[in-house]
Structure formats: C-alpha cells, structure tokens
Design an enzyme around this catalytic site. Sequence first.
Site, PDB file in Angstrom:
ATOM      1  N   ARG A   1       0.803  -1.219   0.000  1.00 26.41           N
ATOM      2  CA  ARG A   1       0.000   0.000   0.000  1.00 26.41           C
ATOM      3  C   ARG A   1       0.838   1.273   0.000  1.00 26.41           C
ATOM      4  NH1 ARG A   1      -4.671   0.884   4.371  1.00 26.41           N
ATOM      5  NH2 ARG A   1      -5.381  -1.067   3.460  1.00 26.41           N
TER       6      ARG A   1
ATOM      7  N   TYR B   1     -17.004  14.089 -13.345  1.00 27.20           N
ATOM      8  CA  TYR B   1     -16.853  15.306 -14.166  1.00 27.20           C
ATOM      9  C   TYR B   1     -15.529  15.353 -14.924  1.00 27.20           C
ATOM     10  CZ  TYR B   1     -20.703  16.960 -11.244  1.00 27.20           C
ATOM     11  OH  TYR B   1     -21.898  17.096 -10.600  1.00 27.20           O
TER      12      TYR B   1
ATOM     13  N   HIS C   1      -7.904  -3.513  -7.679  1.00 26.86           N
ATOM     14  CA  HIS C   1      -7.692  -2.834  -6.390  1.00 26.86           C
ATOM     15  C   HIS C   1      -9.007  -2.727  -5.619  1.00 26.86           C
ATOM     16  CE1 HIS C   1      -4.876  -0.466  -3.952  1.00 26.86           C
ATOM     17  NE2 HIS C   1      -5.848   0.407  -3.733  1.00 26.86           N
TER      18      HIS C   1
END
Length: 818
Positions: free
Chosen positions: A31, A121, A77
């Site tokens: 990670r 967006y 993931h």
Amino acid sequence: MAEQERYLDLPLEEVMGDRFGRYSKYIIQDRALPDVRDGLKPVQRRILYAMHQERNTYEKPYRKSAKTVGTVIGNYHPHGDTSVYDAMVRLSQDWKVRHGLVEMHGNNGSVDGDPPAAMRYTEARLASISSELLQNIEKETVDFIPNFDDTIEEPVVLPAKFPNLLVNGSTGISAGYATDIPPHNISEVIDAVIMSIDKPDVSVDELMTKMKGPDFPTGGIIQGVDGIKSAYETGKGKVVVRSRADIEQLRGNKAQIVIDEIPYEVNKASLVKKMDELRIDRKVEGIAEVRDETDRTGMRIVIELKKDANSEGVLNYLYKNTDLQVTYHFNMVAIHGRTPKLLNLKMMIESYVEHQKEVVTRQSVYDLNKAQERAHIVEGLIKAISILDDVIATIRASQDKQDAKNRLVEQYEFTEKQAEAIVTLQLYRLTNTDITALEKEAEELRERIAYLEKLLGDENELLKVIKRDLRKIKKQYQDPRRTEIEAEISELKVDLEVTVASEDVLLSVTRDGYIKRTSLRSYAASNGEGFAIKDGDHLLRLVEINTTDTLLLFTDKGNYLYLPVHEIPDIRWKDLGQHVANLIPIDKDERLVKAIPIREFDESRYLLFFTKRGTVKKTELAAYYAQRNSKPLMAIKLKSDDEVVDVHLTSGHSDIFIASNKAFGLWYHESEVNTVGQRAGGVKAIQLKEDEYVVSGQVFDDLADPSIVITTHRGAVKRMRLKEFEQTSRAKRGVVMLRELKKHPHRLVDMHVVTRNETVVLKTEKGELATVAPMSLKANDRYSNGSYILDVDSSGVVVHSWLQPEYEAPFQVTEEDL
C-alpha cells in the site's frame, strides 16, 4: 465438546501481535511504500496498467475518470473509489510530480489545496511518458500474479524504461516506516544512471557532478549541498527549501516582495493567509498588504511594504516564521526484494539497473523466440513455393484441412507449424514477387536472431541497449532544471525593529509582581493619577521605555526573567497590570527584588548582586542576553538558605556600600569584586556574625557628598554623610552605624544612598505607612539612633522600607543604576 474444539484459547498479546504483524506487512508491501524498480505504489501501478489495458493512452481521446476508477476497483484494487481517484489525480498534478503520468481534463485540484472535481466530471488518459513505464509489458518482461479474485493477472512491477522513483519521487507513511524521496530532473538522473553503468564503483561525489540534487516541480531554491550529499550517501539528510523572491523598488521609497516560486508541497493559500495574519497581528512591521496575483501566466504573490520599511528584514522574518522557507527531510525508503529498506543513491541506481537487465533480457528472449518461430515459418513458405505445383496438387487431393496438413508433413517433410502456414496461405501470396520478399524477410530474421543471441550472451551488449533506451528517453522528455541549488544555508537575521513597532511606552512593575506597559496617551489622559495597584503593594519601578527594549526582572531566589518590552501586556494606566507569573511561571513564594530596563546588552556594563548571607557577585551584562523567555533563568548560584537582596547595573567603576541588620556598614570599590560567569556564585562581601544578615547593598559613582539613609524596625530614620565612613576593602567587618543599646537594640530594615530630595516609605507589620524626606533630616554621626518617624507601640514594628520610585524619562541614568 465438538463446539469447544472450534475455538482456540490464546493470549490476547499473541493474537494482537500476530494480526497486527500481518496487517503491517500488508501495509508496508502492498500500500504505502514504492517499489525501488518502478517507483510506484501498488495503487499507482494498477491505475497505469488498467488504463494501458483499456487502451486509454496518450494518442487516444480522453475518457471519463469514473470509468477508469471502476475498472481499477473491479479488476485489481478492491478498495474505496476515493482512494483510487485521489491517487490518480495526484499522478496528474504538475505541482506534485515532476513528470505527470496521467493527463486530466477538468479540475484536478490546485496548489492552493482546492479539491479536484468529482470523478464523474473529469476525464483522463495516460501521459506520453507513462508509455515508457509500460513499454513491452506484453513481451513477458515482468512477472504477473493473479488479481484478488483470480480472474485475470496483474503485473508485479512495470518494465519502467526510466528511473521513475528518482524522477517523480515518492512520499508515504506505513506501519513503522515512512518515505520521503524528492523528485529529480530526468536528464540528470539518466546521466547518473549511465555513469553508474559505465563505472560500477562510482562515488557519490562523482554522481553529484551529473545529478546535482532534487528538482522540485514547484521550483524554489535548495540550500545545503552537505544535506544532499548526506542523503545520497545514507538515505537520510535535510536541506532548506526556500521560495524564490525578488524585492522590487517602487516610487516614493516603497518596495514590494514578489514571490513566483514556493517550496515543494506547501499550500499557497495557507501561506498567503499566514503572512496576512502576521500583518494583522502586527507580529511583523512594515507590511502594508499581502496579495495573491496568481493567474494563468504563473504564480505571483505580492507583499507590498510600507514606506521606508526594511524589506530584507521583513523577507527574512517571513522565511523564518512561515512556509516561505521549509526544511525538507530525505528519508529514502523503498521496497527492495519485498522488504522495506533505507536506500542510498547508489543502491537505488544499482537496483534500477538490475531491473533493466532483467527486463531487457526477458524482452530479448521473447523477441528471439518470436523471430525463430517466424524464421521457421518463412523457411517452410519458401520451400513450399519452390515446389508449388506439387503442394497445390496435394492440397486439392486432400479431403479437408487436417488431411492436407498431414499429407504435407508426410510427403514433403514440413513441420506441423509450417504445414498450418501453407494451408492458410492466401492465393495472392503465390505471385513471383512474394518469393523475393520471403527471402528478404528470412535474411532479416537471420540477422535479428544472431543479434539477439549475441545480446543474450554478452552483458556489455545488454548494457548498451539499456543506455541507448535511456538516451532516447532523455532526448524526448528532457527539460531545464527548475530548482536552483545553493551550497550553504543562509543565516536568517531578523532585526527587532522588523517585528516590533518602535513606540515609547510607560512601564510599571510592582513589588508583588504586577507588570504592564501603558501608552503615554493613556498616562497623559489620567494626568498620572489613579494608578491601579492592590492594597499593600507598591511600585518597584516606573520608567519610560521603548517597545524594542528589554526588561530584566530579578527574584530573591537568584533567578531572572527576560522580558522583551513588546511582549509585556499593553494595559491602561487605571487598570491593574498582569502578574508576571502569567508571562513566565515563577514559584508562588518567589518575589521580585529589582526591575532593570536594558536598551543594549553592552559588554562594558555589569550586574552586581548582593545576597542575604553576605556575598557579592559581578557579571558582564552581556551574559544575561537570552534567546528565549519561556521560563526563569539562573542569575546567580545561591546556597539553600540564601537569597538575593539587591541587584544593580554598574559601569564597572562604582563604589559599593553594604549594610547588615545589626547596623554595620562597609564601603569599598567595585574593582575589589572579580567578574565571574552568569551561573556562578558570589564571593564574600562583608564579614557577618551569628544571626546577622545583609539588608541592602547599594552602588554609587563619584557623587558629590552622598548621604547614607538607614531605617530601623523601631521606626527610626537616620541620615549620615559618606564622609563619616572610611573606604576599606571587601569582606571586612565594617563599622557600626547606630549607638549600641543593651535593651531593645535597633535592627536595620533597609539602607539607601541618596543625593537629592527623595522620599523614603516605611511600612509596619499592621500595614501602616509613613513617609519621610531624608534630606530634610539633620545629618548625624555614626553613634546616634536617628529620628523616630512613627510610634511602633501603636503602629507595630517596621517590616519594610523603600525609596518612592519616580517617573523616569527614557533611560534616565540614576545614581542607583550607575
């Protein structure tokens, strides 16, 4: 019984240790920390690989970010979409990464810390340079492992055709480890890698001729080459990163500071806000306005200064007290062989070169196998065309495709693969021109195979390929260095007048420790009347002083408090001051003995201390200059049963007069007392007998006929001229100053040296006060007991006496201070 066997009875610490150990290992490896080979954390690698697999590359149109995030979560993931999107956004932020690996359309945040637009967006695609990280990944150059649900495979590491860990740096925090690797200039990194390949035992100094230091995307100036060298040698080090600022002169003796580059990972909006707060809070003088004029042409922060302001001083103050200058700490930790390791520069470069050797080897093996397979097919096609009529007749006589292949293998000794190629051959390939094309291809394949076999058998050839690929990338992606490097760290000197508005104020200190500064306007408005003071307290000092000056407060326990005047609370004349313990913590039973204002810590001036047990100490005033004022500092080393009774500022050439409670007085010159350090104890000042102690020590300079004024516990005040005494030397017994009485002998409460019409105040145990102008008293010889000022039978014995403080003009020199 069977139900009980399902459960294990284990100690909590064993279970916690085991579970947290596993969790830590996951956090560290999968990670938070980057891999030394490709410089990527797992989430970053998965984002780039997913976009590559989806053909969302730099030459194709942008694609909705949400689609990519969904692919990453669904395939590789299994974590929150926010964490994936945030990682993706960071890869596109050109103020965070030196070379963006993702290109984004839409709002991807800002250097002001603004959040990016939601992923529905924005649109994204891989940046051109990311193709170099993923280049030849389909040629089995890296290992693949199953994804989380075993449905598809994902790469363990990317081929990484350039040293991404050094180029883009990395930052992360895991369990027990953290990493901070700064970004660098791609040209310099590649030159350093090539130098390391050419000279495996290269030193850090040699590498630094190519790779000078970090190159932050936000530019700025790095100071401290030693810190860079330390980091490159050990993996840890620190440098100072400061903004690039210019002072521009304006009309009318005005100037402005213009900042166009700020330190790496500093939030610009917070920086501007902090600088403006310093202006509003008047922590720094001279700033008229702070403006952020950043626009599409680039960053620009303007600090407009007042007329005749000290621009260098203001800039240095801002460097020191804001993120206009920060310290960057290298902590170059990365995953190396599935283990977190602190790496120096050579280890990083060597690890990258080893990775590239493996990648190029595996790529070459793949290319060689493909070339050999194709050469075999081409060989079969050439043979087939040479006996074309027979081959066609055989195929026409066959029942089906499989039968045709079998006959070709049996009759003409073609291999299975060659036979497959022949039967699937298109008719147009049977023209005369095709044989020459095939022969040409066969020749090219022979050369290709020979080259690849040579490459795999010679490490030098392998290294040549790595260097050639690196040079190609350098040529394509190089850009000028943005961060300037300076060898030395500049010392930041901030003059007091930069931080404090120079203003004359009235400073008052009371014996019980109440202190305040008052504007001269407030004092004048009150006509000097109505001073707020608690019952039983009295003024210790009242002096006109400047806010840039310092006040030294000395306590009976041998401590001193260092108080810059501008830090003393500004309180109206008619309001009670603040207790000094609110500014600097002192013991409840610790009381103030003396307040001395200081303009400069001059080496030619001294502090003289007198203690109750008859010692005197002399130290240079300069020794009492302090950098911080958060706690009481030691002024004199005292024995456990001793205390300070008087402190004076002297020129070094004063006379000393010391008096004991049993009315013995001693006069000698200051030169008899040697200068010692700030933390030292004193030397014997006067010879004392049992139950005798010092009540006062005074200093004076060549005064015209000064008077010695003593007050006794029986309410008597006596004035004597200095002529009554003979100057002797230190540590003597001294001479008696009162007539000896067998019954109720007088005991001294205090002693003062006076020259003009001053007022002495006596305070009794019942709290009654009496005042006397000692110069109005007749001068006595040493053998009388003076004049009774009050009746102790009704008022109580005198417990304290003092000279009434007068209003002192700015640094007025009094006899007491000289």
